[in-house]
Structure formats: structure tokens, C-alpha cells
Design a protein around this motif. Structure first.
Motif, PDB file in Angstrom:
ATOM      1  N   LEU A   1      29.871   1.555  45.117  1.00  0.00           N
ATOM      2  CA  LEU A   1      29.589   2.746  46.545  1.00  0.00           C
ATOM      3  C   LEU A   1      28.678   3.275  46.772  1.00  0.00           C
ATOM      4  O   LEU A   1      27.896   3.290  47.052  1.00  0.00           O
ATOM      5  CB  LEU A   1      29.258   4.000  44.627  1.00  0.00           C
ATOM      6  N   GLY A   2      27.541   1.346  47.229  1.00  0.00           N
ATOM      7  CA  GLY A   2      26.535   1.451  47.704  1.00  0.00           C
ATOM      8  C   GLY A   2      25.520   1.956  46.905  1.00  0.00           C
ATOM      9  O   GLY A   2      24.159   1.637  47.927  1.00  0.00           O
ATOM     10  N   LEU A   3      24.988   1.685  45.760  1.00  0.00           N
ATOM     11  CA  LEU A   3      24.504   2.266  45.064  1.00  0.00           C
ATOM     12  C   LEU A   3      23.742   0.315  44.476  1.00  0.00           C
ATOM     13  O   LEU A   3      24.189  -0.378  44.097  1.00  0.00           O
ATOM     14  CB  LEU A   3      24.456   3.461  43.707  1.00  0.00           C
ATOM     15  N   GLY A   4      23.005   0.773  43.982  1.00  0.00           N
ATOM     16  CA  GLY A   4      22.075   0.239  42.842  1.00  0.00           C
ATOM     17  C   GLY A   4      21.156  -0.045  42.431  1.00  0.00           C
ATOM     18  O   GLY A   4      21.382   1.155  41.378  1.00  0.00           O
TER      19      GLY A   4
ATOM     20  N   GLN B   1      38.344 -11.971  50.283  1.00  0.00           N
ATOM     21  CA  GLN B   1      38.116 -11.018  49.194  1.00  0.00           C
ATOM     22  C   GLN B   1      38.490  -9.276  49.049  1.00  0.00           C
ATOM     23  O   GLN B   1      38.539  -8.825  49.717  1.00  0.00           O
ATOM     24  CB  GLN B   1      36.649 -11.280  49.187  1.00  0.00           C
ATOM     25  N   ASN B   2      38.952  -9.557  47.672  1.00  0.00           N
ATOM     26  CA  ASN B   2      39.153  -8.063  47.773  1.00  0.00           C
ATOM     27  C   ASN B   2      37.944  -7.280  47.233  1.00  0.00           C
ATOM     28  O   ASN B   2      36.988  -8.298  46.704  1.00  0.00           O
ATOM     29  CB  ASN B   2      40.423  -7.837  46.303  1.00  0.00           C
ATOM     30  N   SER B   3      38.211  -6.016  47.350  1.00  0.00           N
ATOM     31  CA  SER B   3      36.624  -5.113  46.876  1.00  0.00           C
ATOM     32  C   SER B   3      36.341  -5.414  45.758  1.00  0.00           C
ATOM     33  O   SER B   3      34.729  -5.195  44.996  1.00  0.00           O
ATOM     34  CB  SER B   3      37.572  -3.526  46.789  1.00  0.00           C
ATOM     35  N   VAL B   4      37.124  -5.602  45.136  1.00  0.00           N
ATOM     36  CA  VAL B   4      36.310  -6.356  43.044  1.00  0.00           C
ATOM     37  C   VAL B   4      35.716  -7.567  43.205  1.00  0.00           C
ATOM     38  O   VAL B   4      33.640  -7.551  42.957  1.00  0.00           O
ATOM     39  CB  VAL B   4      37.711  -6.165  41.733  1.00  0.00           C
ATOM     40  N   MET B   5      36.334  -8.358  44.036  1.00  0.00           N
ATOM     41  CA  MET B   5      35.161  -9.259  43.735  1.00  0.00           C
ATOM     42  C   MET B   5      33.820  -9.585  44.977  1.00  0.00           C
ATOM     43  O   MET B   5      32.928 -10.142  44.997  1.00  0.00           O
ATOM     44  CB  MET B   5      36.181 -10.647  44.881  1.00  0.00           C
ATOM     45  N   GLN B   6      34.451  -8.653  46.277  1.00  0.00           N
ATOM     46  CA  GLN B   6      32.979  -8.524  46.864  1.00  0.00           C
ATOM     47  C   GLN B   6      32.270  -7.677  46.058  1.00  0.00           C
ATOM     48  O   GLN B   6      30.872  -7.815  46.741  1.00  0.00           O
ATOM     49  CB  GLN B   6      33.137  -7.396  48.194  1.00  0.00           C
ATOM     50  N   ALA B   7      31.898  -6.487  45.204  1.00  0.00           N
ATOM     51  CA  ALA B   7      31.565  -5.845  44.450  1.00  0.00           C
ATOM     52  C   ALA B   7      30.524  -6.721  43.975  1.00  0.00           C
ATOM     53  O   ALA B   7      29.614  -7.087  43.154  1.00  0.00           O
ATOM     54  CB  ALA B   7      31.873  -4.922  43.868  1.00  0.00           C
TER      55      ALA B   7
ATOM     56  N   MET C   1      29.422  -0.843  34.366  1.00  0.00           N
ATOM     57  CA  MET C   1      28.532   0.394  35.848  1.00  0.00           C
ATOM     58  C   MET C   1      28.226  -0.685  37.170  1.00  0.00           C
ATOM     59  O   MET C   1      28.322   0.521  37.623  1.00  0.00           O
ATOM     60  CB  MET C   1      27.326   1.094  34.653  1.00  0.00           C
ATOM     61  N   PHE C   2      28.096  -1.793  36.740  1.00  0.00           N
ATOM     62  CA  PHE C   2      26.667  -1.745  37.718  1.00  0.00           C
ATOM     63  C   PHE C   2      28.246  -2.551  39.317  1.00  0.00           C
ATOM     64  O   PHE C   2      27.436  -2.060  40.330  1.00  0.00           O
ATOM     65  CB  PHE C   2      26.247  -3.485  37.593  1.00  0.00           C
ATOM     66  N   LEU C   3      29.267  -2.972  38.763  1.00  0.00           N
ATOM     67  CA  LEU C   3      29.926  -3.191  39.268  1.00  0.00           C
ATOM     68  C   LEU C   3      30.604  -1.820  40.313  1.00  0.00           C
ATOM     69  O   LEU C   3      30.645  -2.179  41.662  1.00  0.00           O
ATOM     70  CB  LEU C   3      31.234  -4.174  38.665  1.00  0.00           C
ATOM     71  N   ALA C   4      30.875  -1.178  39.096  1.00  0.00           N
ATOM     72  CA  ALA C   4      30.632   0.493  40.282  1.00  0.00           C
ATOM     73  C   ALA C   4      30.542   0.901  40.588  1.00  0.00           C
ATOM     74  O   ALA C   4      30.668   1.116  42.376  1.00  0.00           O
ATOM     75  CB  ALA C   4      31.425   1.718  39.078  1.00  0.00           C
ATOM     76  N   ALA C   5      28.789   0.801  41.126  1.00  0.00           N
ATOM     77  CA  ALA C   5      27.746   1.129  41.308  1.00  0.00           C
ATOM     78  C   ALA C   5      27.887   1.667  42.799  1.00  0.00           C
ATOM     79  O   ALA C   5      27.595   1.031  43.949  1.00  0.00           O
ATOM     80  CB  ALA C   5      26.398   1.306  40.439  1.00  0.00           C
ATOM     81  N   ALA C   6      28.054  -1.022  42.697  1.00  0.00           N
ATOM     82  CA  ALA C   6      27.466  -1.614  43.917  1.00  0.00           C
ATOM     83  C   ALA C   6      28.879  -1.058  45.321  1.00  0.00           C
ATOM     84  O   ALA C   6      28.619  -0.708  46.000  1.00  0.00           O
ATOM     85  CB  ALA C   6      28.036  -2.933  43.371  1.00  0.00           C
TER      86      ALA C   6
END
Length: 189
Positions: free
Chosen positions: A127-130, A2-8, A120-125
Motif C-alpha cells: 500500500l506504499g506504507l512504511g 515478479q508478482n505483487s507478493v514477491m515485489q512486496a 502486516m508489514f507486507l500488506a503495508a508495503a
């Protein structure tokens, strides 16, 4: 693979327990806000406004304003979720992002704000943020009898309505994945 977008997308969970001893780095907060600004909007109006609150005292005031808007049942649910922490509709997150939109600025204000929040939720994910979607201020404006003074002090512009909020911080514990509903996809060929 999976690419990073799908992982997020597949890895993001709503966080309801935030670490109290770890502040969100400013560069990460700015990246999350930038992701929100790149969300699609109806007719490309981009008429949203993001208010990021990181100040502890202001977060307490915001918490009080949110609690004042809740009915007794919602306050009881919030108290039940709090455990040994102070009651907070945003789970004592160290950052709250209020997503508001100019009244009349878009034909679909809720959808525009939802798209910004999801970015925002996906960008945060990534970056390791909840994060957690918070709705207790939905529909609030600076003219709101319960929250208006607090919202004005935070810089929410007059003539804007809040359509959702993002609680943001580092997860205190892992949020388990819930099973997804079967039968939600229909491919017509």
C-alpha cells in the motif's frame, strides 16, 4: 517478471523515519489489520489481539511507557537515532499496532505474533506504507509495573502479552536495501 507478493517481499524495508504531516488512511489501516488476522497460527488458534493506536496523545503516553521499560543503553541508542525529533522507540510513527496474544492461547505465541506482524508489514508495503518491527513492549502485560496502566487504557485485554509491535506510516525518506547474506539457501535434491 515478479508478482505483487514477491515485489512486496523484496521491496519491504524497515522504516525509521516517518512523515509527520501525512496520516494513514483508515481504509489502509484496516487492510493492514485484516492481513494480520489472516496470518497462520499454531493449531489455527488465532488467539492474537491487535491494538491500533492513532491518537497523538495516546501515542505520547505509549512512547513514555516504552521508554520506561528500556535500559540506559537502549535509551541512549534511541536518543542517537532521533536526531532533531523527539526521542521515540517507534520513530514517531503516526500509528502503532500492538500485537498481543492471550496467555496460554497458543503453544507458540511468539511465532503466531511474528506471522501476523509479517503479514502486516507486507500488506503495508503493498500500500506504499512504511513499517518497523518494534520490540520495546515485548513481554509487557496489563499487570506490567511500567506499562500496565497505559496498556489497559489502550484496550489491551487482561491476560494478554505483547509479543511485538508495528510502527506504521509513510516513509519520510527511502530506506536503502542492505546486502543479503550469501549461503543461506541449501536445496537438497
Amino acid at each position: 517478471m515478479q508478482n505483487s507478493v514477491m515485489q512486496a517481499i523484496l521491496g519491504r524495508r524497515s522504516c525509521r523515519s516517518f512523515a509527520q504531516d501525512k496520516a494513514v488512511r483508515e481504509q489502509d489501516l484496516l487492510a493492514v489489520l485484516e492481513a494480520g488476522a489472516y496470518a497462520p497460527s499454531a493449531m489455527n488458534t488465532q488467539s492474537w489481539h491487535f491494538t491500533a493506536v492513532t491518537n497523538g496523545q495516546k501515542l505520547q503516553e505509549l512512547n513514555a511507557a516504552m521508554l520506561s521499560r528500556m535500559d540506559d543503553a537502549a535509551r541512549a541508542r534511541a536518543a542517537g537515532r532521533a536526531g532533531d525529533r523527539p526521542v521515540s522507540p517507534f520513530y514517531n510513527a503516526p500509528v502503532m499496532i500492538l500485537v498481543s496474544l492471550k496467555n496460554g492461547g497458543s503453544p507458540y505465541p511468539e511465532a503466531d505474533c511474528a506471522c501476523a506482524l509479517e503479514n502486516m508489514f507486507l500488506a503495508a508495503a503493498s500500500l506504499g506504507l512504511g513499517t518497523c518491527w518494534i520490540n520495546q513492549l515485548r513481554g509487557a502485560t496489563t499487570a506490567d509495573p511500567h506499562a500496565g496502566e497505559v496498556l489497559r487504557a489502550l484496550g489491551v485485554p487482561d491476560g494478554y502479552t505483547i509479543h511485538g509491535c508495528c510502527a506504521l506510516g509513510y516513509a519520510d525518506k527511502e530506506s536503502p536495501a542492505k546486502e543479503r547474506a550469501a549461503g543461506v539457501v541449501n536445496i537438497v535434491k
